[in-house]
Motif scaffolding. Structure first.
Motif, PDB file in Angstrom:
ATOM      1  N   ILE A   8       0.858  -1.181   0.000  1.00  0.00           N
ATOM      2  CA  ILE A   8       0.000   0.000   0.000  1.00  0.00           C
ATOM      3  C   ILE A   8       0.900   1.239   0.000  1.00  0.00           C
ATOM      4  N   GLU A  37      -3.529   5.714  -0.634  1.00  0.00           N
ATOM      5  CA  GLU A  37      -4.161   6.155   0.616  1.00  0.00           C
ATOM      6  C   GLU A  37      -3.373   7.341   1.170  1.00  0.00           C
ATOM      7  N   LEU A  76      -2.118   7.612   4.851  1.00  0.00           N
ATOM      8  CA  LEU A  76      -1.478   6.401   5.356  1.00  0.00           C
ATOM      9  C   LEU A  76      -0.303   6.754   6.262  1.00  0.00           C
TER      10      LEU A  76
END
Length: 98
Positions: free
Chosen positions: A51, A56, A59
């Motif tokens: 990720i 995101e 994050l």
């Protein structure tokens, strides 16, 4: 230099070497600049789950010791990796295969 001065220098250097190899010494080497360098090297992407902040934006990425400091790992770029907070908590102080 006399013997007293040399002995004092040896003692000072010995203490510095012991500190640099200690857990506290290794943690002290983890500067904000080093953390940023590792995150940039890893393209702001978790090395376990992949990720990234692109996927995101909020994050939380952390810099982790591959070989934990508690097990003798050093704060060198070769021993550091970017992990998201979830992967870093799951890893804890374990040594996992890359």
């Amino acid at each position: 230099m006399n013997t007293k001065t040399i002995d004092a220098l040896v003692e000072t250097l010995s203490e510095k070497i012991r500190f640099s190899k200690s857990v506290a010494g290794q943690r002290a080497l983890m500067t904000a600049k080093l953390r940023q360098l590792i995150k940039e090297r890893d393209n702001h992407t978790c090395r376990y789950c992949a990720i990234s902040i692109a996927a995101e934006p909020h994050l939380l990425l952390e810099v982790d010791h591959i070989m934990p400091v508690s097990k003798g790992g050093l704060s060198t770029p070769e021993n550091l990796q970017t992990l998201c907070w979830k992967c870093n908590r799951a890893k804890s102080d374990k040594v996992l295969p890359v």
